[in-house]
Design a protein around this motif. Structure first.
Motif, PDB file in Angstrom:
ATOM      1  N   TYR A 161      69.415  58.566  95.350  1.00 18.20           N
ATOM      2  CA  TYR A 161      68.236  58.863  94.328  1.00 18.20           C
ATOM      3  C   TYR A 161      68.681  58.551  93.029  1.00 18.20           C
ATOM      4  O   TYR A 161      67.691  58.053  92.152  1.00 18.20           O
ATOM      5  N   SER A 162      69.806  58.920  92.638  1.00 21.32           N
ATOM      6  CA  SER A 162      70.376  58.621  91.375  1.00 21.32           C
ATOM      7  C   SER A 162      70.496  57.189  90.937  1.00 21.32           C
ATOM      8  O   SER A 162      70.138  56.813  89.973  1.00 21.32           O
ATOM      9  N   LEU A 163      70.779  56.481  92.075  1.00 16.17           N
ATOM     10  CA  LEU A 163      70.831  54.903  91.952  1.00 16.17           C
ATOM     11  C   LEU A 163      69.556  54.426  91.653  1.00 16.17           C
ATOM     12  O   LEU A 163      69.258  53.679  90.686  1.00 16.17           O
ATOM     13  N   ILE A 164      68.551  54.961  92.459  1.00 16.09           N
ATOM     14  CA  ILE A 164      66.791  54.603  92.410  1.00 16.09           C
ATOM     15  C   ILE A 164      66.529  54.655  90.900  1.00 16.09           C
ATOM     16  O   ILE A 164      66.060  53.992  90.239  1.00 16.09           O
ATOM     17  N   ASP A 165      66.861  55.918  90.367  1.00 14.22           N
ATOM     18  CA  ASP A 165      66.484  56.441  89.067  1.00 14.22           C
ATOM     19  C   ASP A 165      67.194  55.484  88.070  1.00 14.22           C
ATOM     20  O   ASP A 165      66.573  54.776  87.203  1.00 14.22           O
ATOM     21  N   LYS A 166      68.494  54.981  88.302  1.00 12.23           N
ATOM     22  CA  LYS A 166      69.314  54.358  87.436  1.00 12.23           C
ATOM     23  C   LYS A 166      68.634  52.831  87.265  1.00 12.23           C
ATOM     24  O   LYS A 166      68.341  52.082  86.255  1.00 12.23           O
ATOM     25  N   LEU A 167      68.415  52.171  88.682  1.00 11.60           N
ATOM     26  CA  LEU A 167      68.088  50.794  88.569  1.00 11.60           C
ATOM     27  C   LEU A 167      66.663  50.653  87.975  1.00 11.60           C
ATOM     28  O   LEU A 167      66.223  49.792  87.356  1.00 11.60           O
ATOM     29  N   SER A 168      65.555  51.725  88.157  1.00 14.61           N
ATOM     30  CA  SER A 168      64.230  51.617  87.643  1.00 14.61           C
ATOM     31  C   SER A 168      64.462  51.882  86.059  1.00 14.61           C
ATOM     32  O   SER A 168      63.786  51.218  85.234  1.00 14.61           O
ATOM     33  N   ALA A 169      65.076  52.642  85.563  1.00 13.67           N
ATOM     34  CA  ALA A 169      65.602  52.681  84.226  1.00 13.67           C
ATOM     35  C   ALA A 169      66.016  51.393  83.361  1.00 13.67           C
ATOM     36  O   ALA A 169      65.608  50.996  82.490  1.00 13.67           O
ATOM     37  N   GLU A 170      66.797  50.690  84.444  1.00 14.63           N
ATOM     38  CA  GLU A 170      67.183  49.209  83.971  1.00 14.63           C
ATOM     39  C   GLU A 170      66.244  48.333  84.002  1.00 14.63           C
ATOM     40  O   GLU A 170      66.130  46.996  83.640  1.00 14.63           O
ATOM     41  N   GLY A 171      64.888  48.707  84.658  1.00 13.43           N
ATOM     42  CA  GLY A 171      63.681  47.649  84.604  1.00 13.43           C
ATOM     43  C   GLY A 171      63.262  47.211  85.968  1.00 13.43           C
ATOM     44  O   GLY A 171      62.150  46.503  85.900  1.00 13.43           O
ATOM     45  N   MET A 172      64.117  47.560  86.933  1.00 17.12           N
ATOM     46  CA  MET A 172      63.764  46.973  88.203  1.00 17.12           C
ATOM     47  C   MET A 172      62.374  47.535  88.785  1.00 17.12           C
ATOM     48  O   MET A 172      62.331  48.832  88.618  1.00 17.12           O
ATOM     49  N   GLY A 173      61.652  46.785  89.626  1.00 22.82           N
ATOM     50  CA  GLY A 173      60.446  47.545  90.203  1.00 22.82           C
ATOM     51  C   GLY A 173      60.932  47.749  91.602  1.00 22.82           C
ATOM     52  O   GLY A 173      61.591  47.058  92.418  1.00 22.82           O
ATOM     53  N   ILE A 174      60.533  49.207  91.821  1.00 20.25           N
ATOM     54  CA  ILE A 174      61.127  49.691  93.335  1.00 20.25           C
ATOM     55  C   ILE A 174      59.827  50.057  94.193  1.00 20.25           C
ATOM     56  O   ILE A 174      58.963  50.866  93.681  1.00 20.25           O
ATOM     57  N   ILE A 175      59.735  49.605  95.454  1.00 22.26           N
ATOM     58  CA  ILE A 175      58.778  49.944  96.227  1.00 22.26           C
ATOM     59  C   ILE A 175      59.742  50.831  97.328  1.00 22.26           C
ATOM     60  O   ILE A 175      60.780  50.233  97.883  1.00 22.26           O
ATOM     61  N   MET A 176      59.270  52.127  97.517  1.00 18.77           N
ATOM     62  CA  MET A 176      59.843  52.834  98.534  1.00 18.77           C
ATOM     63  C   MET A 176      59.047  53.371  99.657  1.00 18.77           C
ATOM     64  O   MET A 176      57.939  54.128  99.365  1.00 18.77           O
ATOM     65  N   ILE A 177      59.229  53.074 100.886  1.00 17.16           N
ATOM     66  CA  ILE A 177      58.455  53.439 101.975  1.00 17.16           C
ATOM     67  C   ILE A 177      59.460  54.604 102.416  1.00 17.16           C
ATOM     68  O   ILE A 177      60.659  54.601 102.690  1.00 17.16           O
TER      69      ILE A 177
END
Ligand SMILES: Nc1ncnc2c1ncn2[C@@H]1O[C@H](COP(=O)(O)OP(=O)(O)OP(=O)(O)O)[C@@H](O)[C@H]1O
Ligand SMILES: [Mg+2]
Length: 501
Positions: free
Chosen positions: A436-452
């Protein structure tokens, strides 16, 4: 003196220097459901493989009904009435359900040939008895993972088991399937079968277990009655320190479009799918297993075909006909079934991490070994993959650590769009928090994330927006403020007031 059907004393097991089990004690009472709890790599699967005759312990004893036994093989374990459902599905994909259930002990006709009719008849009867909708003639590879898991269960209990071990049986099951499984378990318990139950899902453990044993880093931590236990204490026993917040979501999405899907359809699978993903957004896909979420994403990733519609990447129309093209366009996907799609199990951790990234690691068509090494080291560290070395064969990693390695492989290509299909399935609470913390970090860096995800708390706490999918259609697009379990479930299932037929 208390009676035990099975006792393990002072079990030890090393793998080339790594101590997987150190002085473990574990006992099982008649007709009890005993949960075995511990983080990824704690040694749970190793312990039950010792019980099941797959690994020989370096030291320690096993007693069945008070008598010392020598379990040298799977057959020895079966003779003692021990049946195991392993964490990884081990069915033969190209055989039917019935053939899998009777594999190696097929009934024969008077003429000594395989009695196929009887195999199908008996297998179907066993399945029907459990009230499950599976055709015994179907090939295993055609079944969903959830149903394959149920076939494993049918197979295990079709032997005359006294001790049944289930290593994370519910990690890919829907709630209604979990209910079925639990009723099967209670039924077996009433017949005097003892069950060892491994799961990372605390809530399930409280629902079903009589006692709980916690192990950590290969050592025994403690055993307690489930009735008197509380979640916080158990988590502390598992992680060895007090645990704070599970979900971490600090950044907010931009309105900068990165991926837009317009009207993509695939005959009989999904229809008119429309959505937009922005930089920095975590977009959830909720729905029941089989709703079509994975199929939609496989099509976008180029692993499957679609019939019509258009994909736009950064507002430009793109054609994606293979995963290779998706990767070249900066789209990565971490699949649901890591064994089938994510990893080459007989290769090393390091090799698997660089697998999706080989092209960019080459200079003049030659692999740059130093860059490779550096990248592997970095991702093992970022994701905290527990491995003795980058050269470890990946199938020797615990289930949760394999999952982290899959994630590392895809992060290593530094994608613009990251599609995660059930990213936290089968991983422990500590590793979940890390993801979760990685998802938060990556999205903060601008990655678009789709999570099923089928875990609603995860969807509600981690996503900025959510598409709910039912029978191949997006039935609702909900924004953060509209997210609640009941709202999502309403659109994921046929609501009573919304009967469309
Ligand atoms: N065959 C093997 N060879 C080398 N190391 C192994 C082997 N099997 C297990 N290990 C190591 O032993 C440790 C315990 O692994 P195990 O699979 O028992 O963990 P687990 O508690 O089941 O974890 P998870 O919840 O992730 O499934 C891990 O460090 C793992 O890498
Ligand atoms: Mg395991």
């Amino acid at each position: 003196m208390e009676k035990f059907v099975m006792e393990m004393h002072q079990i030890e097991k090393q793998f080339s220097g790594v101590k997987a089990l150190i002085n473990i004690d574990f006992s099982l009472k008649p007709g009890e459901i005993h949960a075995l709890l511990g983080g990824n790599g704690a040694g749970k699967s190793t312990l039950i493989k010792v019980l099941g005759g797959i690994y020989k312990p370096d030291a320690g004893q096993i007693l069945i009904n008070g008598k010392l036994v020598n379990i040298q093989s799977v057959q020895d374990a079966q003779k003692q009435g021990i049946g195991i459902i392993h964490q990884e599905i081990v069915l033969v994909p190209y055989l039917s359900v019935a053939e899998n259930i009777f594999l190696g002990r097929e009934p024969v006709t008077k003429l000594g040939i395989k009695d196929t009719k009887k195999i199908y008849r008996e297998a179907q009867a066993m399945i029907d008895k459990l009230g499950i909708d599976i055709n015994a003639k179907q090939l295993v590879e055609e079944l969903s993972i959830a149903k394959q898991q149920i076939v494993e269960i049918v197979k295990a209990i079709s032997f005359d088991v006294k001790i049944l071990v289930m290593d994370e049986p519910t990690s890919s099951l829907e709630e209604n399937e979990v209910v079925t499984l639990f009723s099967i378990m209670r039924n077996l318990k009433e017949q005097g079968v003892s069950i060892i139950y491994i799961s990372h899902k605390m809530e399930e453990i409280f629902r079903i277990a009589d006692r709980i044993t916690v192990i950590r880093d290969g050592t025994y931590v403690g055993t307690c009655e489930a009735a008197g236990a509380n979640v916080d204490d158990l988590i502390n026993m598992m992680v060895g320190k007090s645990f704070e917040r599970l979900f971490i979501r600090t950044s907010v999405p931009t309105d900068d479009e990165v991926l837009r899907i317009e009207n993509i359809s695939k005959n009989g699978v999904f229809k008119n799918i429309n959505f937009t993903l922005h930089r920095g957004e975590v977009l959830g896909f909720a729905g029941l297993v089989g709703a079509g979420r994975s199929e939609i994403m496989s099509a976008i990733f180029g692993a499957d075909k679609y019939d019509s519609g258009q994909i736009y990447l950064e507002k430009r129309p793109v054609k994606i006909k293979s995963p290779g093209q998706a990767i070249a366009n900066g789209i990565a996907m971490v699949p649901e079934n890591r064994k089938k799609q994510g990893l080459i199990l007989i290769n090393t951790v390091g090799f698997n991490i660089t697998l999706a990234n080989i092209k960019s690691l080459c200079r003049h068509s030659v692999i740059d070994k130093n860059r490779c090494k550096e990248l592997i080291k970095r991702y093992i560290k970022t994701l905290n993959v527990k491995t003795s070395s980058p050269n470890q064969i990946i199938q020797n990693l615990s289930g949760g650590n394999q999952q982290k390695a899959v994630l590392a492989k895809w992060l290593a290509i530094n994608p613009k769009v990251l599609i995660l299909d059930e990213p936290t399935r089968g991983i422990d609470i500590g590793a979940k928090q890390e993801i979760y913390s990685l998802i938060d970090k990556l999205s903060a860096e601008g990655m678009g994330i789709i999570m099923i995800s089928s875990e609603l708390p995860e969807i509600i706490n981690m996503c900025d927006n959510v598409c709910v999918v039912r029978e191949g259609n997006i039935t609702a697009q909900l924004s953060k403020t509209e997210l609640s379990q009941s709202n999502i479930m309403k659109y994921a299932t046929k609501g009573e007031d919304k009967d469309e037929n």
